[in-house]
Design a protein around this motif. Structure first.
Motif, PDB file in Angstrom:
ATOM      1  N   ILE A 113       0.834  -1.190   0.000  1.00 48.83           N
ATOM      2  CA  ILE A 113       0.000   0.000   0.000  1.00 48.83           C
ATOM      3  C   ILE A 113       0.868   1.239   0.000  1.00 48.83           C
ATOM      4  O   ILE A 113       0.668   2.169  -0.771  1.00 48.83           O
ATOM      5  N   GLN A 114       1.828   1.182   0.881  1.00 45.17           N
ATOM      6  CA  GLN A 114       2.743   2.307   0.987  1.00 45.17           C
ATOM      7  C   GLN A 114       3.349   2.627  -0.369  1.00 45.17           C
ATOM      8  O   GLN A 114       3.375   3.761  -0.813  1.00 45.17           O
ATOM      9  N   GLU A 115       3.802   1.587  -1.002  1.00 49.48           N
ATOM     10  CA  GLU A 115       4.439   1.775  -2.302  1.00 49.48           C
ATOM     11  C   GLU A 115       3.472   2.369  -3.295  1.00 49.48           C
ATOM     12  O   GLU A 115       3.780   3.308  -4.006  1.00 49.48           O
ATOM     13  N   ILE A 116       2.302   1.807  -3.317  1.00 47.02           N
ATOM     14  CA  ILE A 116       1.298   2.304  -4.249  1.00 47.02           C
ATOM     15  C   ILE A 116       1.017   3.761  -3.979  1.00 47.02           C
ATOM     16  O   ILE A 116       0.940   4.582  -4.877  1.00 47.02           O
TER      17      ILE A 116
ATOM     18  N   VAL B  41      15.026  -9.670  -0.942  1.00 48.66           N
ATOM     19  CA  VAL B  41      15.509  -8.383  -0.462  1.00 48.66           C
ATOM     20  C   VAL B  41      14.985  -7.284  -1.369  1.00 48.66           C
ATOM     21  O   VAL B  41      14.640  -7.529  -2.513  1.00 48.66           O
ATOM     22  N   GLU B  42      14.919  -6.104  -0.822  1.00 43.61           N
ATOM     23  CA  GLU B  42      14.584  -4.963  -1.662  1.00 43.61           C
ATOM     24  C   GLU B  42      15.883  -4.404  -2.177  1.00 43.61           C
ATOM     25  O   GLU B  42      16.837  -4.223  -1.423  1.00 43.61           O
ATOM     26  N   HIS B  63       9.524   2.609  -6.427  1.00 47.59           N
ATOM     27  CA  HIS B  63      10.207   1.718  -5.511  1.00 47.59           C
ATOM     28  C   HIS B  63      11.475   2.376  -4.987  1.00 47.59           C
ATOM     29  O   HIS B  63      11.784   2.339  -3.801  1.00 47.59           O
ATOM     30  N   MET B  64      12.173   2.982  -5.915  1.00 45.76           N
ATOM     31  CA  MET B  64      13.411   3.642  -5.559  1.00 45.76           C
ATOM     32  C   MET B  64      13.139   4.742  -4.549  1.00 45.76           C
ATOM     33  O   MET B  64      13.855   4.892  -3.566  1.00 45.76           O
ATOM     34  N   LYS B  65      12.109   5.490  -4.814  1.00 50.94           N
ATOM     35  CA  LYS B  65      11.795   6.589  -3.931  1.00 50.94           C
ATOM     36  C   LYS B  65      11.541   6.084  -2.528  1.00 50.94           C
ATOM     37  O   LYS B  65      11.987   6.669  -1.541  1.00 50.94           O
TER      38      LYS B  65
END
Lengths: 234, 234
Positions: A113-116, B41-42, B63-65
DNA sequence: AGGACCCATATTTGGTCGAC
DNA sequence: GTCGACCAAATATGGGTCCT
């Protein structure tokens, strides 16, 4: 026996996964260093292992921060984004042994969710993000059982290259290329023994690539040594 | 003929450098993907080529952000930093063919300052950094001659792992390890045909690794599909 | 557990060629 | 000139072993 090939899926065995992480991470870091030398590029790598709860960065904190800065300075309007669910292929990849841990799952979902959210409110200032993160961390709890990884859903988002001064009809083509790339990458890139597979996967010609237009050109001191003798010494 | 080994230095030839960049960048991206799958892993990779003036990111902007956010949320006090001049080894590595272009040099020097500044004022809020960057970009000029790369000085900064609750006497040892690592990496890692060389180079045991302590654990919607059906579909 | 080595295989990559 | 394919050398990496 020796020279073993492993499937591209989550490594169940705890110790071997750990060692693999170390090895490959080191490998990537090395390659990053090589690339930066060979082609004179700035490169930053960030690896956050939820497993071990550690964060590794290359080449340095300061350098990385600077890259962040540059990264964030890219005008959002100059970028087109395409989202795709990565999950289908992920689950397919993670086959059976799906160690589902509800706690983890929950955690992962939240992160999703956070990512979205981040993507939706892409325009947010980072400060807001920082603020949010800080707040989150305050009443943060840590699930101590690192038992299962749970093939959590992810997404891939393909940024497309857009030049403000570039003709816009290239857009369609670009998108198709991305489509193609995405499919190929996801399909071949994994385990399917495509003869030689995608050769430029992960980096379709001009896609997933954002061009910068401005670079600075201010004046600067003659001798940096005078300013930072212990750090800078040409 | 085939299977050529190249020296670890800036590739002079324009086209081969370009192709090498593409190949290796793709390679790194692939490895990043593999690692993230294998070890859950991220991982984020950022490659900024001054040569081609393009920025590539893996796996995605959003994702990077998010990783940036996490990265920045690490309390500075929990980290010890050691700087070392990377340049001596770099120049050594970049041997003769030092294509010095004054314009480029100047540019590089300026960037160096910038970098140093960033490290010095490490505590700065990113917003400030963003602000600064934006201002800089306004009256930014772009040197159009991409002629020479000029082996610009760089630095390496080794972040050390510190747990707030960890005994502090480990510090000395850690630093020594880093020293060792740095020397070995710089020396062997390059071209000297060390038999098998450093095996875990680029990732000294607990160094260059910052540990996180907090992870979030809030509540979240039951079904993400309800919220983002087109993006999230488990 | 964790790290250093060894070693046989798996991958990656450089240079080249041909098609677009 | 950009891209994909090819091929052999160069690396990366799994797994075992022996240490600590």
């Amino acid at each position: 026996m020796t020279g073993n090939k492993i499937k591209l899926e989550w490594i169940v065995n705890d110790s071997s996964r750990k060692s693999t992480l170390k090895r490959r991470r080191a490998g990537i870091f090395k390659k990053a260093g090589d690339l930066s030398t060979l082609c004179d590029v700035e490169i930053g790598v960030l690896v956050y292992s939820q497993d071990e709860d550690d964060l590794a960065v290359w080449p340095s904190y300061g350098h990385m921060k600077q890259m962040f800065e540059r990264f964030l300075s890219i005008p959002i309007v100059e970028r087109s984004e395409k989202m795709t669910t990565y999950e289908g292929l992920l689950t397919q990849r993670v086959t059976q042994e799906t160690h589902k841990n509800n706690m983890e799952k929950k955690n992962n979902d939240k992160k999703e969710i956070q990512e979205i959210m981040n993507q939706i409110f892409e325009g947010d200032k980072l400060m807001q993000l920082e603020e949010r993160e800080r707040a989150r961390r305050q009443h943060a709890l840590r699930s101590t059982d690192t038992l299962a990884p749970a093939p959590r859903p992810r997404m891939i988002e393909v940024d497309e290259a857009f030049q403000a001064h570039t003709s816009t009809e290239a857009t369609c083509i670009e998108q198709l290329m991305n489509d193609n790339w995405f499919i190929e990458t996801m399909a071949l890139n994994q385990d399917m023994p495509g003869p030689s597979g995608v050769s430029d996967m992960g980096m379709p010609s001009g896609s997933v690539v954002d061009r910068m237009n401005g670079d600075n050109e201010e004046d600067l001191p003659e001798d940096l040594n005078a300013f930072f003798p212990h750090i800078y010494s040409p």
